[in-house]
Design a protein around this motif. Structure first.
Motif, PDB file in Angstrom:
ATOM      1  N   ASP A 134      61.992  11.207   6.532  1.00 16.60           N
ATOM      2  CA  ASP A 134      60.978  10.683   7.601  1.00 16.60           C
ATOM      3  C   ASP A 134      59.742  10.874   6.939  1.00 16.60           C
ATOM      4  O   ASP A 134      59.460  12.070   6.714  1.00 16.60           O
ATOM      5  N   PRO A 135      59.116   9.837   7.127  1.00 15.84           N
ATOM      6  CA  PRO A 135      57.628   9.737   6.743  1.00 15.84           C
ATOM      7  C   PRO A 135      56.762  10.794   7.129  1.00 15.84           C
ATOM      8  O   PRO A 135      55.685  11.350   6.498  1.00 15.84           O
ATOM      9  N   ALA A 136      56.891  11.210   8.300  1.00 22.86           N
ATOM     10  CA  ALA A 136      56.185  12.363   9.083  1.00 22.86           C
ATOM     11  C   ALA A 136      56.535  13.611   8.234  1.00 22.86           C
ATOM     12  O   ALA A 136      55.755  14.828   8.414  1.00 22.86           O
ATOM     13  N   GLY A 178      50.445   0.543   8.114  1.00 18.80           N
ATOM     14  CA  GLY A 178      51.551   1.376   7.948  1.00 18.80           C
ATOM     15  C   GLY A 178      51.540   2.873   8.532  1.00 18.80           C
ATOM     16  O   GLY A 178      52.341   3.485   8.759  1.00 18.80           O
ATOM     17  N   LYS A 179      50.007   2.981   8.954  1.00 20.24           N
ATOM     18  CA  LYS A 179      49.779   4.532   9.610  1.00 20.24           C
ATOM     19  C   LYS A 179      50.488   4.493  11.023  1.00 20.24           C
ATOM     20  O   LYS A 179      51.125   3.512  11.502  1.00 20.24           O
ATOM     21  N   HIS A 180      50.778   5.784  11.201  1.00 23.46           N
ATOM     22  CA  HIS A 180      51.823   6.014  12.211  1.00 23.46           C
ATOM     23  C   HIS A 180      51.255   5.744  13.714  1.00 23.46           C
ATOM     24  O   HIS A 180      52.284   5.458  14.576  1.00 23.46           O
ATOM     25  N   ARG A 181      49.905   5.256  13.902  1.00 28.24           N
ATOM     26  CA  ARG A 181      49.723   4.920  15.078  1.00 28.24           C
ATOM     27  C   ARG A 181      50.195   3.751  15.539  1.00 28.24           C
ATOM     28  O   ARG A 181      50.266   3.424  16.865  1.00 28.24           O
ATOM     29  N   GLU A 185      54.122   3.877   3.323  1.00 30.79           N
ATOM     30  CA  GLU A 185      54.241   4.566   4.486  1.00 30.79           C
ATOM     31  C   GLU A 185      55.841   4.547   4.914  1.00 30.79           C
ATOM     32  O   GLU A 185      55.915   5.418   5.847  1.00 30.79           O
ATOM     33  N   GLY A 186      56.609   3.945   4.203  1.00 22.85           N
ATOM     34  CA  GLY A 186      57.996   3.903   4.778  1.00 22.85           C
ATOM     35  C   GLY A 186      58.331   3.324   5.916  1.00 22.85           C
ATOM     36  O   GLY A 186      59.518   3.864   6.745  1.00 22.85           O
ATOM     37  N   VAL A 187      57.700   2.512   6.271  1.00 25.28           N
ATOM     38  CA  VAL A 187      57.753   1.730   7.658  1.00 25.28           C
ATOM     39  C   VAL A 187      59.298   1.176   7.808  1.00 25.28           C
ATOM     40  O   VAL A 187      60.044   1.204   8.653  1.00 25.28           O
ATOM     41  N   PHE A 188      59.658   0.774   6.402  1.00 24.57           N
ATOM     42  CA  PHE A 188      60.865  -0.079   6.550  1.00 24.57           C
ATOM     43  C   PHE A 188      62.118   0.882   6.252  1.00 24.57           C
ATOM     44  O   PHE A 188      63.285   0.373   6.412  1.00 24.57           O
ATOM     45  N   GLU A 189      61.895   2.199   5.846  1.00 24.66           N
ATOM     46  CA  GLU A 189      62.720   2.977   6.040  1.00 24.66           C
ATOM     47  C   GLU A 189      63.147   3.704   7.333  1.00 24.66           C
ATOM     48  O   GLU A 189      63.988   4.035   7.615  1.00 24.66           O
ATOM     49  N   LYS A 190      62.039   3.777   8.070  1.00 21.04           N
ATOM     50  CA  LYS A 190      61.871   4.314   9.540  1.00 21.04           C
ATOM     51  C   LYS A 190      62.359   3.142  10.480  1.00 21.04           C
ATOM     52  O   LYS A 190      63.209   3.578  11.317  1.00 21.04           O
ATOM     53  N   PHE A 191      62.360   1.978  10.323  1.00 20.47           N
ATOM     54  CA  PHE A 191      62.718   0.969  11.143  1.00 20.47           C
ATOM     55  C   PHE A 191      63.656  -0.132  10.134  1.00 20.47           C
ATOM     56  O   PHE A 191      63.063  -1.131   9.845  1.00 20.47           O
ATOM     57  N   PRO A 192      64.775   0.115   9.779  1.00 21.21           N
ATOM     58  CA  PRO A 192      65.561  -0.527   9.002  1.00 21.21           C
ATOM     59  C   PRO A 192      65.777  -1.933   9.605  1.00 21.21           C
ATOM     60  O   PRO A 192      66.075  -2.867   8.436  1.00 21.21           O
ATOM     61  N   ASP A 193      65.509  -2.344  10.874  1.00 16.73           N
ATOM     62  CA  ASP A 193      65.757  -3.504  11.240  1.00 16.73           C
ATOM     63  C   ASP A 193      64.412  -4.448  11.137  1.00 16.73           C
ATOM     64  O   ASP A 193      64.454  -5.348  11.744  1.00 16.73           O
TER      65      ASP A 193
END
Lengths: 130, 387
Positions: free
Chosen positions: A63-65, B181-184, B243-251
């Motif tokens: 998890d990136p966090a 990519g930032k979490h906001r 920032e891993g956006v595509f790992e966090k949201f695989p769709d």
């Protein structure tokens, strides 16, 4: 392949590394928590002196966090471009197919020049097959 | 693709009577209100009575940014008259499906309340006209406009209209106050992924409230700005990958519209090289950063790079995996329109051409392999004729 006696085990403390030269090839002998590993002192990337790199751990995350620190003392980062290698296997962490050469290491009872056991009896030496 | 699917696809390409095969999907078409005043009826008070924010260009595009031949005789804005648009885009250029991206640049409006109200107005305007009254032929697909800097408002707007069948993606600009990519920004990407809506990111730098268009400040000339605005795309792409956006949201799927693509492969070489060095700093990535492109990122062609030896573009296409990630676009009615018949290098192999001109977009937006031929449509579905 020949046997090379590197040092007394007690001379390479946990977390330490001893560099040796075997037939013109540099090898780093690492003590990772009491176990010894021998790694070629040449990064497969551009030939940097890998074993002069920082011995450290690495990160894991699902998890990136969140980031976890794992495998402390089992990783060496090449001093040139910081590629991470698993000291135990010689494999690069970013791609296990990128490997640095490793060598078998054994701990043997120390022998005197005449083949007799030294007086302290229980001393161990680190032997690399390279 | 399974053999059965492939056969179905093959059959799909043989048109039934009254159907024609889809060969051109245009992934960047800009519909405009005849004038900004037309949006009033879609705005609640106090915005209905207020001035309507319009673009404040500081770098002046040729012909106010429009094709001079795309101005309707009625005097309305280019891209506002469906009859002229259909003649120029469907009949003359041969486009089968048009993905509509209203060029409202609502993200450059400084007041977040006003920006969100405008986004809603643009969506209701699309639903009413371009995806409603004017879409009898079914050849338009729309983009949900959001005010991306107010994450909660953007998510509310997506939830409000996501189920409308005409919308196939969510539209954001390239300008932001922090990289995407930032979490906001993650709540927006989460909503898009959950609804199966790709996110289209389209140029809006140097308009209204925004950071300088280059990290070195404001260049003097339009030519500098227009050449360099791809830096926004690079920044947003690298941010979302790292920032891993595509790992966090695989769709989640992203479409980078109008940012060019010839820079992509060398940028990915730089990024992957750095990843090999500092992989530990992005441990959520389970592949090299470039490894997420095929599954998650698409680029549109326009404005196509034009090397003096156009065959060199074929090499770049191969390096960037164009076969899977590149989609054709005209940017109608803007001045730098790319013609479907002329934009790509003539040496392009037929199958790769087919992937770029239609198939990659058909797969992303789930568009049919054929469309009804114009002559078989009922009069109410016919394209609008110029009087």
């Amino acid at each position: 392949m020949g046997r090379t006696v590197v040092a007394r085990a007690s001379e390479i403390p946990p977390g330490g590394c001893r560099l040796i030269l075997v037939n013109g090839e540099g090898i780093g002998v690492f003590n990772v928590a009491g176990n010894f590993y021998a790694v070629r002192n040449a990064c497969p990337h551009q030939g940097g002196p890998l074993c002069l790199g920082e011995v450290t751990g690495t990160t894991q995350s699902d998890d990136p966090a969140e980031v976890r620190w794992v495998r402390a003392g089992e990783i060496v980062r090449c001093p040139w471009h910081n590629w991470e290698f698993d000291i135990l296997t010689g494999r690069a962490l970013f791609n296990p197919n990128r490997r640095v050469k490793t060598y078998p290491v054994t701990l043997e009872a120390e022998q005197g020049e005449d083949g007799s056991r030294p007086s302290d009896g229980d001393a161990l030496v680190v032997v690399v097959e390279a | 693709m399974s053999e059965a699917t492939a056969k179905t696809e093959e059959r799909g390409r043989v048109p039934r009577p009254g159907e024609v095969p889809v060969t051109v999907v245009d992934c960047d078409v800009h519909p405009y209100p005849e004038s900004p005043e037309m949006l009033r009826e879609y705005l609640p008070e106090p915005w209905r009575s207020a001035n309507i924010p319009t673009r404040r260009d500081i770098y002046l595009s040729p012909n106010q940014g429009q094709r001079r031949d795309a101005r309707p005789d009625t005097g309305g804005h280019p891209g506002s008259d469906p009859a002229l648009l259909e003649r120029q885009l469907f009949e003359e250029a041969g486009v089968d499906y048009a993905i509509l991206l209203p060029f409202g640049s609502v993200g450059s409006v400084p007041d977040y309340r006003h920006g969100a109200a405008l986004a809603t107005a643009y969506n209701d305007w699309q639903i009413d006209l371009w995806l409603g009254k004017w879409n009898g032929h079914g050849r338009y697909r729309g983009s949900i406009v959001v005010y991306e800097h107010d994450t909660e408002a953007a998510v509310r707007e997506i939830e409000r209209v996501a189920e409308h069948p005409g919308f196939v993606q969510v539209l954001v600009g390239t300008s932001s106050f922090e990289p995407f990519g930032k979490h906001r920004y993650h709540p927006i990407w989460e909503a898009c992924a959950r609804h199966g809506l790709p996110v289209a990111m389209h140029l809006n730098s140097a308009l209204g409230a925004a950071l300088p268009p280059t990290p070195c400040g404001y260049p003097s000339l339009f030519i500098e700005w227009h050449t360099l605005y791809c830096m926004n795309y690079m920044t947003q792409l690298v941010s979302m990958l790292c920032e891993g956006v595509f790992e966090k949201f695989p769709d989640l799927k992203m479409v980078f519209v109008e940012g060019g693509s010839a820079w992509l492969a060398p940028l990915m070489w730089r990024l992957d090289k750095d990843w090999r060095s500092v992989r530990w700093s992005v441990p959520w990535l389970k592949r090299p950063p470039s490894g997420y492109l095929r599954d998650h990122v698409r680029f549109t062609t326009q404005p196509i790079e034009e090397p003096a030896d156009r065959r060199q573009l074929l090499t770049l296409f191969e390096m960037m995996d164009a076969e899977h990630i590149l989609m054709f676009a005209t940017d109608y009615p803007h001045w730098d329109f790319d013609d479907p018949g002329r934009a790509l290098p003539p040496q392009l192999p037929a199958e790769l051409r087919r992937r770029i001109m239609s198939e990659n977009a058909r797969e992303l937006y789930s568009l049919p392999a054929t469309r009804p031929s114009v002559s078989d449509l009922k009069p109410s579905e016919q394209p609008h004729r110029l009087s």
